[in-house]
Motif scaffolding. Structure first.
Motif, PDB file in Angstrom:
ATOM      1  N   ALA A 105      -1.869 -18.830  16.619  1.00 49.27           N
ATOM      2  CA  ALA A 105      -0.953 -17.716  16.359  1.00 49.27           C
ATOM      3  C   ALA A 105      -0.970 -16.698  17.494  1.00 49.27           C
ATOM      4  N   ASP A 106      -2.104 -16.606  18.197  1.00 48.05           N
ATOM      5  CA  ASP A 106      -2.212 -15.659  19.312  1.00 48.05           C
ATOM      6  C   ASP A 106      -3.167 -16.253  20.340  1.00 48.05           C
ATOM      7  N   GLU A 107      -2.613 -16.910  21.339  1.00 54.05           N
ATOM      8  CA  GLU A 107      -3.430 -17.593  22.331  1.00 54.05           C
ATOM      9  C   GLU A 107      -4.268 -16.629  23.165  1.00 54.05           C
ATOM     10  N   ALA A 108      -3.933 -15.361  23.149  1.00 53.48           N
ATOM     11  CA  ALA A 108      -4.700 -14.360  23.903  1.00 53.48           C
ATOM     12  C   ALA A 108      -5.883 -13.809  23.109  1.00 53.48           C
ATOM     13  N   ASP A 109      -6.008 -14.202  21.851  1.00 54.41           N
ATOM     14  CA  ASP A 109      -7.074 -13.689  20.991  1.00 54.41           C
ATOM     15  C   ASP A 109      -8.336 -14.527  21.193  1.00 54.41           C
ATOM     16  N   ASP A 110      -9.235 -14.040  22.042  1.00 53.22           N
ATOM     17  CA  ASP A 110     -10.455 -14.787  22.335  1.00 53.22           C
ATOM     18  C   ASP A 110     -11.360 -14.919  21.118  1.00 53.22           C
ATOM     19  N   VAL A 111     -11.376 -13.903  20.260  1.00 48.36           N
ATOM     20  CA  VAL A 111     -12.224 -13.955  19.072  1.00 48.36           C
ATOM     21  C   VAL A 111     -11.763 -15.065  18.131  1.00 48.36           C
ATOM     22  N   ALA A 112     -10.442 -15.213  17.961  1.00 44.23           N
ATOM     23  CA  ALA A 112      -9.918 -16.281  17.108  1.00 44.23           C
ATOM     24  C   ALA A 112     -10.258 -17.648  17.687  1.00 44.23           C
ATOM     25  N   ARG A 113     -10.201 -17.768  19.007  1.00 48.18           N
ATOM     26  CA  ARG A 113     -10.544 -19.044  19.647  1.00 48.18           C
ATOM     27  C   ARG A 113     -12.024 -19.359  19.427  1.00 48.18           C
ATOM     28  N   LEU A 114     -12.880 -18.360  19.600  1.00 45.81           N
ATOM     29  CA  LEU A 114     -14.307 -18.574  19.365  1.00 45.81           C
ATOM     30  C   LEU A 114     -14.587 -18.914  17.907  1.00 45.81           C
ATOM     31  N   ARG A 115     -13.852 -18.262  16.992  1.00 51.27           N
ATOM     32  CA  ARG A 115     -14.029 -18.529  15.572  1.00 51.27           C
ATOM     33  C   ARG A 115     -13.674 -19.982  15.244  1.00 51.27           C
ATOM     34  N   PHE A 116     -12.639 -20.515  15.888  1.00 51.75           N
ATOM     35  CA  PHE A 116     -12.278 -21.924  15.667  1.00 51.75           C
ATOM     36  C   PHE A 116     -13.416 -22.840  16.110  1.00 51.75           C
ATOM     37  N   TYR A 117     -13.969 -22.599  17.296  1.00 45.75           N
ATOM     38  CA  TYR A 117     -15.043 -23.469  17.782  1.00 45.75           C
ATOM     39  C   TYR A 117     -16.313 -23.315  16.939  1.00 45.75           C
ATOM     40  N   GLU A 118     -16.508 -22.148  16.380  1.00 50.47           N
ATOM     41  CA  GLU A 118     -17.632 -21.959  15.456  1.00 50.47           C
ATOM     42  C   GLU A 118     -17.456 -22.828  14.220  1.00 50.47           C
ATOM     43  N   ARG A 119     -16.249 -22.822  13.651  1.00 47.41           N
ATOM     44  CA  ARG A 119     -15.984 -23.649  12.471  1.00 47.41           C
ATOM     45  C   ARG A 119     -16.112 -25.123  12.814  1.00 47.41           C
ATOM     46  N   LEU A 120     -15.634 -25.519  13.997  1.00 44.65           N
ATOM     47  CA  LEU A 120     -15.729 -26.914  14.421  1.00 44.65           C
ATOM     48  C   LEU A 120     -17.192 -27.340  14.531  1.00 44.65           C
ATOM     49  N   ALA A 121     -18.030 -26.472  15.080  1.00 49.93           N
ATOM     50  CA  ALA A 121     -19.445 -26.799  15.262  1.00 49.93           C
ATOM     51  C   ALA A 121     -20.175 -26.927  13.935  1.00 49.93           C
ATOM     52  N   GLU A 122     -19.811 -26.111  12.961  1.00 52.22           N
ATOM     53  CA  GLU A 122     -20.561 -26.069  11.705  1.00 52.22           C
ATOM     54  C   GLU A 122     -20.060 -27.072  10.673  1.00 52.22           C
ATOM     55  N   SER A 123     -18.885 -27.629  10.871  1.00 46.80           N
ATOM     56  CA  SER A 123     -18.293 -28.522   9.869  1.00 46.80           C
ATOM     57  C   SER A 123     -18.857 -29.939   9.987  1.00 46.80           C
TER      58      SER A 123
END
Length: 263
Positions: A16-34
């Protein structure tokens, strides 16, 4: 059609916002923990697996899914050969091999290609060991000025640490010599779990977008003056009670002590 998953939500926020670094990090966090399901070419042979791979954009990709039914939908048959392991374990298995992850291709809104460079970054980020520091504490105070995004990251991360400690307190700390900072003190840490908890805090810092090193970690036995002081002034985090461990499945990767090997 399967329900919307945490990875779906994190992916939607990221795109939704490619400039949002926090959202990008949050995605990789979910990917790592799933827990993820890797499609295989055939049944595993001992601890050896042959992932089903395809080439795109000049790279090879393994096929991974965040739900078993999504993998079956993609495979087109009721039973699919697979290996199940965490995204963290999958990144560490693939790192350095120039292999990316094809996530939920054709079966979910979170379908995307995670390139090999991102896989290597994730494995390196998760593998960074926190630095040990020595310092005599002279004062403990209530925490002040910490960003909400960090508090939320700590809350999410500690929710996954069931049974590793009784509780944790975040407080301000002053060291001999005048140095100031913040400390997360775990009380009643299970023997041998210190490294896992410290690494979890480090990951919370990384995935919140906050520079690592601004939060110290201590492990206290409980009942001593320091534990009593942090309980009075600190912000408390309750760690979940441990669940009964389930018996690891026969699929490679289900037992964390026996990770699969590619061949």
């Amino acid at each position: 059609m399967t329900d919307v998953t945490e990875i779906d939500r994190a992916h939607a926020a990221m795109v939704a916002d490619e400039a949002d670094d926090v959202a990008r990090l949050r995605f990789y966090e979910r990917l790592a923990e799933s827990e993820l399901f890797m499609l295989l070419e055939g049944e595993a042979e001992g601890d050896q697996i042959s992932p089903a791979m395809f080439e795109a954009e000049g790279q090879e990709f393994v096929l991974i899914f965040d739900r078993e039914e999504r993998m079956v939908d993609f495979y087109g048959k009721a039973i699919a050969p697979y290996a199940a392991l965490s995204g963290r374990g999958m990144a560490q298995m693939l790192t350095g091999q120039r292999i990316g992850m094809a996530l939920n291709m054709g079966v979910a809104p979170s379908a995307m290609l995670v390139p090999a460079e991102a896989v290597d970054w994730l494995a390196q980020t998760l593998g960074n060991d926190p630095e040990e520091v020595d310092g005599q504490i002279t004062e403990l105070t209530a925490p002040k000025g910490l960003p909400e995004v960090l508090l939320e990251a700590l809350d999410r991360k500690l929710a996954t640490a069931a049974g590793l400690a009784v509780e944790a307190y975040l407080c301000g700390v002053t060291y001999e010599g005048g140095g100031r900072g913040h400390m997360l003190a775990f009380v009643g840490t299970v023997e041998g779990a210190e490294g896992a908890l410290t690494a979890a805090v480090n990951e919370a810092l990384v995935f919140s977008g906050i520079d690592a090193g601004m939060l110290d970690v201590a492990h206290l036995e409980g009942g001593d003056p320091v534990s009593e002081r942090v309980a009075k002034v600190g912000l408390r985090f309750d760690l979940p009670s441990p669940q009964m461990p389930s018996q690891p499945g026969a699929n490679p990767g289900m037992d964390p002590n026996k990770p699969p090997k590619l061949h």
